[in-house]
Design an enzyme around this catalytic site. Structure first.
Site, mmCIF file in Angstrom:
data_model
loop_
_atom_site.group_PDB
_atom_site.id
_atom_site.type_symbol
_atom_site.label_atom_id
_atom_site.label_comp_id
_atom_site.label_asym_id
_atom_site.label_seq_id
_atom_site.Cartn_x
_atom_site.Cartn_y
_atom_site.Cartn_z
ATOM 1 N N LYS A 124 0.834 -1.215 0.000
ATOM 2 C CA LYS A 124 0.000 0.000 0.000
ATOM 3 C C LYS A 124 0.865 1.259 0.000
ATOM 4 O O LYS A 124 0.533 2.245 -0.664
ATOM 5 C CB LYS A 124 -0.935 0.035 1.201
ATOM 6 N N GLU B 183 -4.903 6.500 8.057
ATOM 7 C CA GLU B 183 -5.799 7.225 7.154
ATOM 8 C C GLU B 183 -7.006 7.707 7.931
ATOM 9 O O GLU B 183 -7.374 7.117 8.952
ATOM 10 C CB GLU B 183 -6.300 6.298 6.028
ATOM 11 N N HIS C 251 -15.645 -8.532 4.067
ATOM 12 C CA HIS C 251 -14.687 -8.350 2.967
ATOM 13 C C HIS C 251 -14.826 -9.387 1.863
ATOM 14 O O HIS C 251 -13.982 -9.503 0.994
ATOM 15 C CB HIS C 251 -13.251 -8.316 3.488
ATOM 16 N N ARG D 67 -4.814 -8.459 -11.162
ATOM 17 C CA ARG D 67 -5.265 -9.762 -11.693
ATOM 18 C C ARG D 67 -6.609 -9.590 -12.384
ATOM 19 O O ARG D 67 -7.225 -8.525 -12.285
ATOM 20 C CB ARG D 67 -5.445 -10.737 -10.526
HETATM 21 C C1 MV4 Z 1 -11.019 1.990 4.306
HETATM 22 C C2 MV4 Z 1 -12.327 2.139 4.838
HETATM 23 C C3 MV4 Z 1 -12.652 3.355 5.370
HETATM 24 N N1 MV4 Z 1 -11.744 4.368 5.397
HETATM 25 N N2 MV4 Z 1 -10.170 3.017 4.353
HETATM 26 C C4 MV4 Z 1 -11.362 -2.679 3.437
HETATM 27 C C5 MV4 Z 1 -10.525 -3.564 2.599
HETATM 28 C C6 MV4 Z 1 -9.397 -2.758 2.094
HETATM 29 N N3 MV4 Z 1 -9.316 -2.910 0.679
HETATM 30 C C7 MV4 Z 1 -9.689 -1.364 2.487
HETATM 31 N N4 MV4 Z 1 -10.918 -1.374 3.222
HETATM 32 C C8 MV4 Z 1 -11.438 -0.236 3.746
HETATM 33 N N5 MV4 Z 1 -10.613 0.833 3.769
HETATM 34 C C9 MV4 Z 1 -10.532 4.167 4.893
HETATM 35 N N6 MV4 Z 1 -9.654 5.164 4.958
HETATM 36 C C10 MV4 Z 1 -13.192 1.068 4.778
HETATM 37 C C11 MV4 Z 1 -12.754 -0.131 4.248
HETATM 38 C C12 MV4 Z 1 -13.731 -1.194 4.233
HETATM 39 C C13 MV4 Z 1 -14.258 -1.692 3.047
HETATM 40 C C14 MV4 Z 1 -13.833 -1.244 1.802
HETATM 41 C C15 MV4 Z 1 -14.375 -1.747 0.653
HETATM 42 C C16 MV4 Z 1 -15.356 -2.716 0.716
HETATM 43 C C17 MV4 Z 1 -15.769 -3.189 1.909
HETATM 44 C C18 MV4 Z 1 -15.236 -2.694 3.095
HETATM 45 C C19 MV4 Z 1 -15.688 -3.180 4.313
HETATM 46 C C20 MV4 Z 1 -15.156 -2.683 5.461
HETATM 47 C C21 MV4 Z 1 -14.168 -1.703 5.429
#
Ligand code: MV4
Length: 494
Positions: free
Chosen positions: A117, A201, A236, A293
């Site tokens: 990241k 973040e 997720h 991917r």
């Molecule tokens: C976040 C977020 C809220 N704020 N970042 C979850 C998986 C990873 N790819 C990043 N994720 C998240 N990052 C910030 N700054 C909330 C999530 C997140 C989420 C993101 C996409 C789809 C489903 C999710 C479920 C919970 C949290």
């Protein structure tokens, strides 16, 4: 160089998906399989198949060196990794290169950069990509973390640089919790990924997850294939995906598409990839990460663009230039995908093991099913519990939803529990139908009771039909009328 023979380093529906396009293009196919998959459809479908080991994936589908050796022995030109397993392993991509084989996917540099990241944030810096407010370097000192958190404002999210798919994330609501949460995050990341780098973040509280499909060839052309809405997920794990999103305006779509193309350019991307964004309630979008991917949900993009993404991957891998430009692309209609899992939605989505005693997927116009199982097969416990992907299409979103509900009703599965009823519940929900939902949909609206209610309703209808037939045909039983009437009464008093 024209690819004449492809090995798929994967199993199940995605192996079959790749073989279909290979066959269409006149390319020979090689399957690899574990002993658990000896009779699997992906093995039967390939021109040649080689057993590579025992069921656990670290003894079969993850054995990169062994798979490369098989490819060399069988005169294979290219390896398609599918998703999961070795697909985002930069080392494997490098070894395939070193063996003078074509890896159908991006170069090791892009996989490595986007796999971290922090490296990804660094790479996209030279472009103006919207990012979540936060810090773009590893933080170790809790005092420094508190300063950063105060600046961006609570709640904040601690993320592991090597994490992904939600692993190693911690929400921190207030200053007093920061130090301990950070220590835990660092130790968790160290043991899970061997890399304790964490960063901070701003926590976006109720975001939507919207991702953009991109294609990049080896001639410097990069296009985007619009968005997929993936907010309906559970822990997720995506459940329902659709294209296009119900809420994007043309202006935002263009901006997100341009940002995604720039993310691809920032790491010299090659092939098909996906750029993930979070979108807040005010429709601000932020770059999250890039998946290097072909994704599970690629069919919805195929349907609304008319492209075959595996075909594009193969053409790019053999050095061809894209045969279209951005202005040639447009969205046509609406597609929805439901991931059907072999899980019990009434029992906390526990994997449901057993034999598929009945398996009859729906078919017809505007229905596509990508699956890797046949009636009579046992679902192996070693791999992903996804049974199939049910995809429907319509001229409008409403039409695609109606089609999905109809397709779910016509999907016959017995012997194991599935998430079909859960999918129907989602599709019938007012929030889903209105397009107003976020990543908390399942948590906000789903309890096992709603599915219980659904099953009870079905049982009631079935009972009424049975009763009606009984009343109509009881004369065949030659039971005196007064007696059968008493029997029915009895039934209702139990
Ligand atoms: C976040 C977020 C809220 N704020 N970042 C979850 C998986 C990873 N790819 C990043 N994720 C998240 N990052 C910030 N700054 C909330 C999530 C997140 C989420 C993101 C996409 C789809 C489903 C999710 C479920 C919970 C949290």
């Amino acid at each position: 160089m024209k690819i004449k023979k492809i090995l798929v380093a994967n199993r199940g529906e995605i192996a079959i998906r790749v073989f279909k396009t290979a066959k269409k293009l006149g390319i020979k196919t090689v399957a690899v399989y574990s002993t658990a998959d000896r009779n699997a459809p992906h093995v039967q479908m390939a021109d040649e198949a080689v057993c590579i080991g025992e069921p656990p994936s670290n003894q079969s589908y993850l054995l990169g060196d062994k798979i490369i050796k098989v490819a060399q022995e069988l005169g294979v030109d290219a390896i398609h990794p599918g998703y999961g397993f070795l697909s985002e392993n930069a080392n494997f991509s490098q070894k395939v290169d070193d063996a003078s084989l074509i890896f159908i996917g991006p170069k090791p540099f892009a996989i490595k950069t986007m796999g971290s990241k922090l490296a990804a944030k660094e790479a996209v810096k030279k472009y103006k990509i919207p990012m979540v407010p936060g810090i773009d370097k590893a933080v170790l000192d809790p005092k420094e973390a508190i300063e950063i958190a105060k600046e961006i404002g609570f709640p904040i999210l601690i993320k592991a640089s090597a994490g992904g798919g939600g692993k190693g994330m911690r929400i921190v609501e207030k200053e007093s919790e920061l130090k301990s949460q950070m220590e835990r995050a660092i130790s968790e990341a160290t043991s899970a990924f061997g890399d304790g780098s964490v960063f901070i973040e701003k926590y976006i509280e109720s975001p939507r997850h919207i991702e953009i499909q991109i294609l990049a060839d080896s001639h410097g052309n990069v296009v985007h294939l619009f968005e997929r809405e993936c907010s309906i997920q559970r822990r997720h794990q995506k459940v329902v995906e659709e294209a296009p999103s119900a809420i994007l305006t043309e202006a935002i779509r263009t901006k997100m598409g341009e940002a995604a193309v720039n993310v691809a350019k920032s790491c010299n991307y090659l092939g098909a990839g996906t750029v993930e964004f979070l979108m807040d309630a005010q429709m601000n979008f932020y770059f999250l990460e890039m998946n290097t991917r072909l994704q599970v949900e690629h069919p919805v993009t195929e349907w609304i663009t008319g492209l075959d993404l595996v075909e594009e991957q193969i053409k790019i891998a053999q050095g061809e230039a894209l045969s279209f430009s951005q202005s040639d692309l447009q969205i046509k209609g609406h597609a929805i995908e439901l991931r059907v899992y072999a899980e019990d939605s009434l029992n906390d989505f526990m994997p449901s093991i057993g034999t598929l005693s009945t398996y009859k997927p729906p078919s017809g116009k505007n229905i596509r099913v990508d699956d890797g199982f046949k009636e009579g097969m046992e679902i192996p416990i070693y791999y992903d519990p996804m049974l199939s992907k049910l995809i429907t299409y319509g001229k409008t979103r409403d039409e695609a939803i109606v089609k999905m509900i109809e397709a779910i009703d016509n999907y016959q599965v017995e012997g194991i529990e599935t998430t079909l009823a859960f999918g129907k519940y989602v599709c019938q929900h007012a929030a889903f139908q209105s397009g107003q939902f976020d990543t908390h949909f399942v948590k906000d609206y789903y309890t096992p009771e709603v599915i219980h209610k659904h099953y009870n309703k079905e049982a009631e209808i079935a009972a009424k039909i049975a009763l009606k037939m009984y009343i109509e045909e009881r004369h065949l039983l030659k039971i005196p009328k007064h007696k059968s009437r008493a029997a029915i009464k009895n039934l209702f008093h139990k």
